[in-house]
Design a protein around this motif. Structure first.
Motif, PDB file in Angstrom:
ATOM      1  N   ALA A 230       0.866  -1.181   0.000  1.00 33.00           N
ATOM      2  CA  ALA A 230       0.000   0.000   0.000  1.00 33.00           C
ATOM      3  C   ALA A 230       0.898   1.225   0.000  1.00 33.00           C
ATOM      4  O   ALA A 230       1.786   1.349   0.844  1.00 33.00           O
ATOM      5  CB  ALA A 230      -0.891  -0.008   1.235  1.00 33.00           C
ATOM      6  N   THR A 231       0.681   2.116  -0.961  1.00 32.00           N
ATOM      7  CA  THR A 231       1.533   3.294  -1.066  1.00 32.00           C
ATOM      8  C   THR A 231       0.717   4.551  -1.311  1.00 32.00           C
ATOM      9  O   THR A 231      -0.295   4.520  -2.006  1.00 32.00           O
ATOM     10  CB  THR A 231       2.595   3.135  -2.177  1.00 32.00           C
ATOM     11  OG1 THR A 231       3.417   4.298  -2.209  1.00 32.00           O
ATOM     12  CG2 THR A 231       1.965   2.915  -3.542  1.00 32.00           C
ATOM     13  N   ASP A 232       1.197   5.649  -0.733  1.00 35.33           N
ATOM     14  CA  ASP A 232       0.594   6.953  -1.015  1.00 35.33           C
ATOM     15  C   ASP A 232       1.637   7.925  -1.553  1.00 35.33           C
ATOM     16  O   ASP A 232       1.377   9.107  -1.717  1.00 35.33           O
ATOM     17  CB  ASP A 232      -0.088   7.525   0.229  1.00 35.33           C
ATOM     18  CG  ASP A 232       0.874   7.782   1.377  1.00 35.33           C
ATOM     19  OD1 ASP A 232       2.101   7.571   1.218  1.00 35.33           O
ATOM     20  OD2 ASP A 232       0.398   8.194   2.454  1.00 35.33           O
ATOM     21  N   GLY A 233       2.835   7.414  -1.794  1.00 37.14           N
ATOM     22  CA  GLY A 233       3.898   8.249  -2.345  1.00 37.14           C
ATOM     23  C   GLY A 233       4.693   9.024  -1.312  1.00 37.14           C
ATOM     24  O   GLY A 233       5.650   9.703  -1.655  1.00 37.14           O
ATOM     25  N   SER A 234       4.330   8.924  -0.042  1.00 37.68           N
ATOM     26  CA  SER A 234       5.055   9.639   1.017  1.00 37.68           C
ATOM     27  C   SER A 234       6.430   9.016   1.233  1.00 37.68           C
ATOM     28  O   SER A 234       6.740   7.945   0.706  1.00 37.68           O
ATOM     29  CB  SER A 234       4.253   9.575   2.322  1.00 37.68           C
ATOM     30  OG  SER A 234       4.191   8.224   2.777  1.00 37.68           O
ATOM     31  N   ASP A 235       7.254   9.685   2.034  1.00 36.22           N
ATOM     32  CA  ASP A 235       8.577   9.141   2.331  1.00 36.22           C
ATOM     33  C   ASP A 235       8.475   7.775   2.998  1.00 36.22           C
ATOM     34  O   ASP A 235       9.217   6.857   2.664  1.00 36.22           O
ATOM     35  CB  ASP A 235       9.370  10.104   3.221  1.00 36.22           C
ATOM     36  CG  ASP A 235       9.793  11.370   2.490  1.00 36.22           C
ATOM     37  OD1 ASP A 235       9.810  11.353   1.231  1.00 36.22           O
ATOM     38  OD2 ASP A 235      10.107  12.366   3.159  1.00 36.22           O
TER      39      ASP A 235
ATOM     40  N   ILE B 259       0.526  -3.658  -6.127  1.00 33.13           N
ATOM     41  CA  ILE B 259       0.706  -2.309  -5.597  1.00 33.13           C
ATOM     42  C   ILE B 259      -0.646  -1.603  -5.589  1.00 33.13           C
ATOM     43  O   ILE B 259      -1.322  -1.533  -6.605  1.00 33.13           O
ATOM     44  CB  ILE B 259       1.724  -1.513  -6.425  1.00 33.13           C
ATOM     45  CG1 ILE B 259       3.055  -2.264  -6.498  1.00 33.13           C
ATOM     46  CG2 ILE B 259       1.916  -0.120  -5.834  1.00 33.13           C
ATOM     47  CD1 ILE B 259       4.031  -1.707  -7.518  1.00 33.13           C
ATOM     48  N   LEU B 260      -1.011  -1.090  -4.422  1.00 30.53           N
ATOM     49  CA  LEU B 260      -2.297  -0.430  -4.223  1.00 30.53           C
ATOM     50  C   LEU B 260      -2.086   0.990  -3.734  1.00 30.53           C
ATOM     51  O   LEU B 260      -1.248   1.235  -2.873  1.00 30.53           O
ATOM     52  CB  LEU B 260      -3.107  -1.203  -3.165  1.00 30.53           C
ATOM     53  CG  LEU B 260      -4.349  -0.505  -2.618  1.00 30.53           C
ATOM     54  CD1 LEU B 260      -5.455  -0.483  -3.666  1.00 30.53           C
ATOM     55  CD2 LEU B 260      -4.825  -1.206  -1.355  1.00 30.53           C
ATOM     56  N   SER B 261      -2.841   1.911  -4.285  1.00 31.93           N
ATOM     57  CA  SER B 261      -2.905   3.260  -3.743  1.00 31.93           C
ATOM     58  C   SER B 261      -4.377   3.635  -3.646  1.00 31.93           C
ATOM     59  O   SER B 261      -5.179   3.240  -4.495  1.00 31.93           O
ATOM     60  CB  SER B 261      -2.150   4.258  -4.624  1.00 31.93           C
ATOM     61  OG  SER B 261      -2.004   5.481  -3.947  1.00 31.93           O
ATOM     62  N   VAL B 262      -4.707   4.357  -2.595  1.00 29.51           N
ATOM     63  CA  VAL B 262      -6.100   4.715  -2.354  1.00 29.51           C
ATOM     64  C   VAL B 262      -6.266   6.221  -2.497  1.00 29.51           C
ATOM     65  O   VAL B 262      -5.591   6.995  -1.835  1.00 29.51           O
ATOM     66  CB  VAL B 262      -6.551   4.268  -0.945  1.00 29.51           C
ATOM     67  CG1 VAL B 262      -8.001   4.673  -0.701  1.00 29.51           C
ATOM     68  CG2 VAL B 262      -6.370   2.759  -0.776  1.00 29.51           C
ATOM     69  N   SER B 263      -7.160   6.608  -3.395  1.00 26.83           N
ATOM     70  CA  SER B 263      -7.574   7.997  -3.507  1.00 26.83           C
ATOM     71  C   SER B 263      -8.607   8.191  -2.412  1.00 26.83           C
ATOM     72  O   SER B 263      -9.703   7.647  -2.473  1.00 26.83           O
ATOM     73  CB  SER B 263      -8.171   8.262  -4.887  1.00 26.83           C
ATOM     74  OG  SER B 263      -8.601   9.585  -4.985  1.00 26.83           O
TER      75      SER B 263
ATOM     76  N   ALA C 116      -2.115   7.853  -8.506  1.00 29.96           N
ATOM     77  CA  ALA C 116      -1.530   7.341  -9.753  1.00 29.96           C
ATOM     78  C   ALA C 116      -0.013   7.528  -9.773  1.00 29.96           C
ATOM     79  O   ALA C 116       0.728   6.631 -10.201  1.00 29.96           O
ATOM     80  CB  ALA C 116      -2.166   8.046 -10.955  1.00 29.96           C
ATOM     81  N   GLU C 117       0.460   8.663  -9.302  1.00 31.85           N
ATOM     82  CA  GLU C 117       1.904   8.908  -9.250  1.00 31.85           C
ATOM     83  C   GLU C 117       2.598   7.952  -8.291  1.00 31.85           C
ATOM     84  O   GLU C 117       3.692   7.454  -8.574  1.00 31.85           O
ATOM     85  CB  GLU C 117       2.180  10.359  -8.830  1.00 31.85           C
ATOM     86  CG  GLU C 117       1.868  11.369  -9.906  1.00 31.85           C
ATOM     87  CD  GLU C 117       1.993  12.811  -9.417  1.00 31.85           C
ATOM     88  OE1 GLU C 117       2.619  13.040  -8.365  1.00 31.85           O
ATOM     89  OE2 GLU C 117       1.443  13.700 -10.097  1.00 31.85           O
ATOM     90  N   ALA C 118       1.972   7.685  -7.153  1.00 25.11           N
ATOM     91  CA  ALA C 118       2.549   6.759  -6.174  1.00 25.11           C
ATOM     92  C   ALA C 118       2.674   5.367  -6.769  1.00 25.11           C
ATOM     93  O   ALA C 118       3.707   4.695  -6.624  1.00 25.11           O
ATOM     94  CB  ALA C 118       1.679   6.726  -4.911  1.00 25.11           C
ATOM     95  N   ILE C 119       1.638   4.939  -7.478  1.00 25.89           N
ATOM     96  CA  ILE C 119       1.663   3.617  -8.121  1.00 25.89           C
ATOM     97  C   ILE C 119       2.737   3.575  -9.201  1.00 25.89           C
ATOM     98  O   ILE C 119       3.498   2.619  -9.298  1.00 25.89           O
ATOM     99  CB  ILE C 119       0.284   3.291  -8.725  1.00 25.89           C
ATOM    100  CG1 ILE C 119      -0.672   3.012  -7.594  1.00 25.89           C
ATOM    101  CG2 ILE C 119       0.368   2.178  -9.745  1.00 25.89           C
ATOM    102  CD1 ILE C 119      -1.515   1.805  -7.691  1.00 25.89           C
ATOM    103  N   GLU C 120       2.792   4.600 -10.016  1.00 27.80           N
ATOM    104  CA  GLU C 120       3.756   4.632 -11.113  1.00 27.80           C
ATOM    105  C   GLU C 120       5.196   4.534 -10.588  1.00 27.80           C
ATOM    106  O   GLU C 120       6.005   3.773 -11.117  1.00 27.80           O
ATOM    107  CB  GLU C 120       3.578   5.917 -11.922  1.00 27.80           C
ATOM    108  CG  GLU C 120       4.485   6.009 -13.124  1.00 27.80           C
ATOM    109  CD  GLU C 120       4.266   7.302 -13.905  1.00 27.80           C
ATOM    110  OE1 GLU C 120       5.243   7.767 -14.509  1.00 27.80           O
ATOM    111  OE2 GLU C 120       3.143   7.827 -13.908  1.00 27.80           O
TER     112      GLU C 120
END
Length: 140
Positions: free
Chosen positions: A8-13, A35-39, A61-65
């Motif tokens: 699970a990712t949100d793109g944070s550090d 890989i999952l990201s939640v809006s 989308a950026e976090a997933i990419e």
């Protein structure tokens, strides 16, 4: 033992550190990585939109990419999903829906009032997941 990992990712550090950890686990275990990201839709989503001045769908989308590109560079079988909703609920549901046998999430070291008001996605995932959860702490 673990063949289907859910990151699970949100793109944070913290999530980027968790991404590195999940990729290494998948590589060593010869496992697939979902890989999952939640809006986020939920009580704090509007506040985050206002503060961040960004679209949460684009952020997901950026976090997933980012995570997908990193994993692909290691030859790992990767699938991706963007969901909408309350992150901790969507992570647990996605793990069940995709038969994940391990969840990897990043965590931020919050404490005190901030923890009480905002809560912790990672903590809720640990409490509610039916499979083991690896939490990777942000260095900050």
């Amino acid at each position: 033992m673990y063949q289907e990992l859910l990151l699970a990712t949100d793109g944070s550090d913290g999530a980027r550190r968790a991404t590195d950890h999940a990729i290494e686990l998948a590589r060593q275990l010869d496992a697939s990585l979902h890989i999952l990201s939640v809006s986020e839709d939920g009580p704090h989503a509007e506040q985050k939109r206002d503060l961040m001045r960004t679209d949460l769908e684009d952020q997901a989308a950026e976090a997933i990419e980012h995570a997908e590109e990193k994993a692909a560079g290691h030859g790992i079988d990767v699938r991706t999903t963007i969901r909408h909703g309350v992150p901790q609920e969507e992570i647990v549901d996605a793990a069940e829906a995709h038969d994940a046998d391990l969840i990897v999430v990043g965590t931020v070291g919050r404490s005190g009032l901030d923890q009480l008001i905002v809560g912790s996605v990672a903590e809720e995932v640990v409490r509610n997941a039916s499979v083991p959860v690896v939490t990777v702490r942000d260095e900050s």
